[in-house]
Enzyme design. Structure first.
Site, PDB file in Angstrom:
ATOM      1  N   TYR A  49     -21.601  32.181  -0.651  1.00 57.92           N
ATOM      2  CA  TYR A  49     -21.907  32.546   0.736  1.00 57.92           C
ATOM      3  C   TYR A  49     -22.923  33.690   0.810  1.00 57.92           C
ATOM      4  O   TYR A  49     -22.915  34.461   1.786  1.00 57.92           O
ATOM      5  CB  TYR A  49     -20.628  32.915   1.483  1.00 57.92           C
ATOM      6  N   ASN A 113     -12.027  25.570   9.554  1.00 65.26           N
ATOM      7  CA  ASN A 113     -12.853  24.388   9.861  1.00 65.26           C
ATOM      8  C   ASN A 113     -12.955  23.396   8.705  1.00 65.26           C
ATOM      9  O   ASN A 113     -13.865  22.569   8.664  1.00 65.26           O
ATOM     10  CB  ASN A 113     -14.209  24.786  10.430  1.00 65.26           C
ATOM     11  N   HIS A 116     -16.655  22.506   3.753  1.00 66.92           N
ATOM     12  CA  HIS A 116     -18.027  22.980   3.542  1.00 66.92           C
ATOM     13  C   HIS A 116     -18.857  21.830   2.996  1.00 66.92           C
ATOM     14  O   HIS A 116     -18.388  21.051   2.177  1.00 66.92           O
ATOM     15  CB  HIS A 116     -18.048  24.126   2.519  1.00 66.92           C
ATOM     16  N   GLU A 127     -25.669  25.335  -5.063  1.00 69.18           N
ATOM     17  CA  GLU A 127     -24.207  25.403  -4.973  1.00 69.18           C
ATOM     18  C   GLU A 127     -23.532  24.580  -6.076  1.00 69.18           C
ATOM     19  O   GLU A 127     -22.501  24.988  -6.618  1.00 69.18           O
ATOM     20  CB  GLU A 127     -23.762  24.931  -3.581  1.00 69.18           C
TER      21      GLU A 127
HETATM   22  P1  DAT Z   1     -21.324  25.526   8.104  1.00 67.74           P
HETATM   23  O1  DAT Z   1     -20.006  25.695   7.407  1.00 67.74           O
HETATM   24  O2  DAT Z   1     -21.242  24.513   9.208  1.00 67.74           O
HETATM   25  O3  DAT Z   1     -22.482  25.272   7.170  1.00 67.74           O
HETATM   26  P2  DAT Z   1     -22.333  28.245   8.312  1.00 67.74           P
HETATM   27  O4  DAT Z   1     -22.942  28.048   6.976  1.00 67.74           O
HETATM   28  O5  DAT Z   1     -23.214  28.740   9.412  1.00 67.74           O
HETATM   29  O6  DAT Z   1     -21.626  26.914   8.843  1.00 67.74           O
HETATM   30  O7  DAT Z   1     -21.130  29.281   8.205  1.00 67.74           O
HETATM   31  C1  DAT Z   1     -20.250  29.235   7.087  1.00 67.74           C
HETATM   32  C2  DAT Z   1     -18.836  29.393   7.598  1.00 67.74           C
HETATM   33  O8  DAT Z   1     -18.676  30.679   8.188  1.00 67.74           O
HETATM   34  C3  DAT Z   1     -18.445  28.410   8.699  1.00 67.74           C
HETATM   35  O9  DAT Z   1     -17.964  27.208   8.158  1.00 67.74           O
HETATM   36  C4  DAT Z   1     -17.392  29.150   9.460  1.00 67.74           C
HETATM   37  C5  DAT Z   1     -17.817  30.593   9.345  1.00 67.74           C
HETATM   38  N1  DAT Z   1     -18.588  31.037  10.494  1.00 67.74           N
HETATM   39  C6  DAT Z   1     -19.880  30.724  10.786  1.00 67.74           C
HETATM   40  N2  DAT Z   1     -20.297  31.297  11.908  1.00 67.74           N
HETATM   41  C7  DAT Z   1     -19.228  32.013  12.363  1.00 67.74           C
HETATM   42  C8  DAT Z   1     -18.991  32.833  13.514  1.00 67.74           C
HETATM   43  N3  DAT Z   1     -19.956  33.043  14.411  1.00 67.74           N
HETATM   44  N4  DAT Z   1     -17.759  33.380  13.649  1.00 67.74           N
HETATM   45  C9  DAT Z   1     -16.794  33.166  12.730  1.00 67.74           C
HETATM   46  N5  DAT Z   1     -16.943  32.410  11.639  1.00 67.74           N
HETATM   47  C10 DAT Z   1     -18.135  31.834  11.450  1.00 67.74           C
HETATM   48 MG    MG Z   2     -23.291  26.498   5.724  1.00 67.91          MG
END
Ligand code: DAT
Ligand code: MG
Length: 136
Positions: A49, A113, A116, A127
């Site tokens: 991450y 959610n 990933h 990754e």
């Molecule tokens: P994704 O998992 O759809 O690729 P991401 O890479 O933007 O989404 O974010 C990684 C994870 O972080 C996501 O699955 C859930 C968490 N996350 C993202 N945006 C967030 C927010 N605004 N508030 C809380 N958790 C968040």
């Molecule tokens: Mg992501």
């Protein structure tokens, strides 16, 4: 062929939804080419991450992804399989995910959610190398 990294997150494992999630990919004619049930430690989560370091939800995200075992897998299919998998996952916030998607069928909260999936071919390569460095 194209490969992408999928993580059935701890909530998915805890709820017994790994079979449902992986069967969706298999029924879509995507193949599982690697899979491991593991607890994702803080160092590995930080690598995975890296793009989110410093964001307000980062600490919560790292705690969540490591709270219990996750099922980490590599999924293979035709070109842009990473995109097919992303479409099957649904929007990041399950509240907004379309019915028929994994998050839209099985989740309701952003913090839980379920899954990933790599967000580009470049992310997929990066990754996969973190979690399966020996995969040819
Ligand atoms: P994704 O998992 O759809 O690729 P991401 O890479 O933007 O989404 O974010 C990684 C994870 O972080 C996501 O699955 C859930 C968490 N996350 C993202 N945006 C967030 C927010 N605004 N508030 C809380 N958790 C968040
Ligand atoms: Mg992501």
């Amino acid at each position: 062929m194209d490969r992408t990294l999928v993580i059935c997150k701890p909530d998915a494992v805890e709820r017994g939804l790994v079979g449902d999630i992986l069967s969706r990919f298999e029924r879509r004619l995507l193949r599982i080419v690697a899979a491991e049930l593991r607890v994702i430690d803080a160092d590995t989560a930080a690598q995975h991450y890296a793009e989110h370091v410093g964001k307000p939800f980062y600490d919560e995200l790292v705690t969540f992804i490591g709270r219990s075992p996750a099922l980490v897998a590599v999924i293979e299919g035709p070109e842009d399989t990473w995109k097919v998998v992303r479409d099957m996952m649904g929007a990041t916030n399950p509240r907004n995910s379309a019915p028929g998607t994994i998050r839209g069928d099985l989740g309701i909260e952003m913090g839980e959610n379920l899954i990933h999936g790599s967000d580009s071919a470049e992310s997929a390569a990066r990754e996969i190398a973190i979690f399966f460095p020996g995969l040819g």
